[in-house]
Design a protein around this motif. Structure first.
Motif, short mmCIF file in Angstrom:
data_model
loop_
_atom_site.label_atom_id
_atom_site.label_comp_id
_atom_site.label_asym_id
_atom_site.label_seq_id
_atom_site.Cartn_x
_atom_site.Cartn_y
_atom_site.Cartn_z
N LEU A 9 35.02 5.32 -86.48
CA LEU A 9 35.32 6.66 -85.79
C LEU A 9 33.96 7.39 -85.58
CD1 LEU A 9 38.63 7.53 -87.07
CD2 LEU A 9 38.25 6.89 -84.58
N LEU A 10 33.51 7.76 -84.36
CA LEU A 10 32.24 8.50 -84.32
C LEU A 10 32.31 10.06 -84.09
CD1 LEU A 10 30.10 6.01 -81.71
CD2 LEU A 10 30.31 5.98 -84.40
N PHE A 11 33.40 10.24 -83.49
CA PHE A 11 33.78 11.88 -83.14
C PHE A 11 35.11 12.08 -83.47
CE2 PHE A 11 29.91 11.41 -80.59
CZ PHE A 11 28.92 12.38 -81.20
N VAL B 147 24.18 15.39 -94.08
CA VAL B 147 25.46 15.94 -94.47
C VAL B 147 25.94 16.85 -93.47
CG1 VAL B 147 25.14 15.74 -96.99
CG2 VAL B 147 24.58 17.98 -95.74
N TRP B 148 25.11 17.25 -92.61
CA TRP B 148 25.90 18.13 -91.44
C TRP B 148 26.84 17.40 -90.47
CZ3 TRP B 148 20.52 16.96 -91.40
CH2 TRP B 148 20.06 15.73 -90.63
N ARG B 149 26.59 16.04 -90.62
CA ARG B 149 27.43 15.15 -89.62
C ARG B 149 28.64 15.05 -90.02
NH1 ARG B 149 24.56 11.40 -86.64
NH2 ARG B 149 22.26 11.37 -87.10
N LEU B 150 29.26 15.35 -91.39
CA LEU B 150 30.44 15.65 -91.72
C LEU B 150 31.24 16.99 -91.03
CD1 LEU B 150 30.19 15.26 -95.62
CD2 LEU B 150 30.94 13.59 -94.02
N VAL B 151 30.20 17.76 -90.46
CA VAL B 151 30.94 19.00 -89.72
C VAL B 151 30.84 18.72 -88.25
CG1 VAL B 151 30.60 21.26 -89.34
CG2 VAL B 151 30.48 20.73 -91.69
N THR B 152 29.59 18.32 -87.84
CA THR B 152 29.19 18.06 -86.28
C THR B 152 30.15 17.06 -85.62
OG1 THR B 152 27.57 16.61 -86.85
CG2 THR B 152 27.08 19.14 -86.48
N THR B 153 30.86 16.29 -86.49
CA THR B 153 31.79 15.12 -85.76
C THR B 153 33.01 15.75 -85.54
OG1 THR B 153 32.55 13.04 -86.29
CG2 THR B 153 32.78 14.41 -88.13
N PHE B 154 33.36 16.89 -85.76
CA PHE B 154 34.59 17.61 -85.48
C PHE B 154 34.22 18.50 -84.40
CE2 PHE B 154 35.48 16.31 -90.04
CZ PHE B 154 36.67 15.54 -89.82
N ASN C 233 28.21 8.98 -89.25
CA ASN C 233 27.31 7.86 -89.43
C ASN C 233 27.32 7.81 -90.97
OD1 ASN C 233 25.41 6.05 -90.50
ND2 ASN C 233 24.62 5.97 -88.18
N PRO C 234 28.16 6.97 -91.90
CA PRO C 234 27.97 7.02 -93.15
C PRO C 234 26.79 6.64 -93.87
CG PRO C 234 30.00 5.86 -92.29
CD PRO C 234 29.15 5.92 -91.27
N ILE C 235 25.95 5.75 -93.20
CA ILE C 235 24.77 5.40 -93.82
C ILE C 235 23.94 6.43 -93.82
CG2 ILE C 235 22.79 3.64 -93.38
CD1 ILE C 235 24.77 1.63 -92.40
N ALA D 183 40.31 17.45 -92.42
CA ALA D 183 38.86 16.86 -92.33
C ALA D 183 38.75 16.10 -93.11
CB ALA D 183 38.07 18.11 -92.02
N SER D 184 39.01 15.94 -94.38
CA SER D 184 38.54 15.18 -95.66
C SER D 184 39.46 13.77 -95.40
CB SER D 184 39.17 15.70 -96.81
OG SER D 184 38.55 16.97 -97.15
N CYS D 185 40.77 13.96 -94.97
CA CYS D 185 41.36 12.49 -94.74
C CYS D 185 40.62 11.63 -93.56
CB CYS D 185 42.76 13.05 -94.54
SG CYS D 185 43.96 13.46 -95.83
N MET D 186 40.40 12.46 -92.67
CA MET D 186 39.70 11.98 -91.60
C MET D 186 38.64 11.28 -91.73
SD MET D 186 40.80 14.50 -88.35
CE MET D 186 42.64 14.83 -88.06
N ILE D 187 37.76 12.02 -92.55
CA ILE D 187 36.27 11.51 -92.89
C ILE D 187 36.55 10.03 -93.71
CG2 ILE D 187 34.49 11.85 -94.60
CD1 ILE D 187 34.24 13.18 -91.84
N ILE D 188 37.74 10.15 -94.64
CA ILE D 188 37.81 8.82 -95.46
C ILE D 188 38.28 7.67 -94.43
CG2 ILE D 188 39.35 7.94 -97.04
CD1 ILE D 188 39.71 10.65 -98.54
N PHE D 189 39.10 8.13 -93.46
CA PHE D 189 39.33 6.80 -92.38
C PHE D 189 38.30 6.48 -91.90
CE2 PHE D 189 44.04 8.69 -91.80
CZ PHE D 189 44.43 7.95 -93.07
N ALA D 190 37.29 7.46 -91.43
CA ALA D 190 36.35 7.04 -90.80
C ALA D 190 35.38 6.10 -91.33
CB ALA D 190 35.51 8.25 -90.17
N PHE D 191 35.37 6.16 -92.59
CA PHE D 191 34.63 5.15 -93.49
C PHE D 191 34.95 3.64 -93.40
CE2 PHE D 191 32.61 8.87 -96.01
CZ PHE D 191 31.58 8.43 -96.32
N PHE D 192 36.20 3.61 -92.93
CA PHE D 192 36.69 2.38 -92.73
C PHE D 192 37.03 1.75 -91.38
CE2 PHE D 192 38.09 4.11 -97.12
CZ PHE D 192 37.52 3.07 -97.82
N VAL D 193 37.10 2.84 -90.43
CA VAL D 193 37.30 2.69 -89.13
C VAL D 193 36.16 3.02 -88.21
CG1 VAL D 193 38.82 2.86 -87.02
CG2 VAL D 193 39.66 2.81 -89.55
#
Length: 244
Positions: free
Chosen positions: A117-119, A54-61, A44-46, A105-115
């Protein structure tokens, strides 16, 4: 006996594979026991930017859904292909393998900001499969005894199977896209005329993670056994053993 076998198998797992698969299982178990909620884990970017979660950057994977066929299917592929990579093309290069994790993981996080993607665990698994498949293009895979194909088609077969399970297609496509970017940057572009290595693993990471050149404390799985899981029928398995 079963416990001892499982214990030995777990201890003999390479470190990155062991750490990641353990984290995935523990996270899912925590949700199953209601010690945590999926609402605390999803991307959840917000909440990340405004509330510092910030733990969501890890737990999403780490969360693949409740225990069931979809969870075990994903975990089998995550474990097997992660291990095949770590014990194959990344053998004695733990730092480079961790670098691939961080890059993917970094690339997917960037994609997730625009699409939406929850998990991202499933996308990450597809990335691992894609990189392994492109590095083993001549391996033939028997999928559930129904399909026979060359390894590079494996990510696309998984995408189709994922659709049958009711998953969103853009999750798998994200994993394929990131896997292709990594493969191009690591295996294609540096070998072209005028090419050079784009991703460089920090020296400090190599000092911390890479073994001494003389260290060899585990025996790798042969890369020609895709995923280490026998999807085919007994006849195909016997044929593979004879070929070996």
């Amino acid at each position: 006996m079963a416990y001892q076998t499982f214990r030995n198998e777990y201890i003999n797992m390479p470190p990155v594979t062991r750490a990641y698969t353990t984290a995935c299982v523990v996270t899912t178990l925590a949700v199953q026991l209601e010690l945590a909620s999926p609402f605390q884990l999803y991307f959840n970017p917000i909440l990340i930017l405004k509330q510092g979660q910030v733990w969501r950057l890890v737990t999403t994977f780490l969360f693949f859904g409740a225990f069931g066929f979809n969870f075990f299917f994903n975990m089998i592929f995550t474990y097997k292909y992660c291990r095949m990579l770590e014990e194959g093309s990344f053998r004695n290069r733990t730092a480079d393998f961790v670098m691939m994790f961080l890059f993917g993981a970094s690339c997917m996080i960037i994609f997730a900001f625009f699409v939406n993607l929850l998990f991202l665990g499933q996308a990450f698994t597809i990335m691992l499969v894609y990189v392994w498949a492109r590095r083993n293009p001549f391996v033939r895979i028997n999928f559930f005894g129904l399909l026979n194909f060359q390894a590079p088609y494996m990510p696309w077969v998984l995408l189709g199977f994922s659709l049958l399970l009711g998953n969103a297609v853009y999750v798998d496509l994200t994993g394929i896209a990131v896997g292709h970017i990594y493969f191009f940057m690591e295996d294609v572009f540096p070998n072209q005329q005028g090419g050079f290595k784009i991703l460089k693993t920090p020296t400090v990471l190599k000092m911390l993670l890479d073994p001494h050149p003389d260290d060899s404390d585990y025996v790798p799985l042969p890369e020609e056994r895709p995923g280490g899981f026998e999807w085919g029928n007994r006849q195909n398995r016997n044929e593979n053993q004879e070929n070996d």
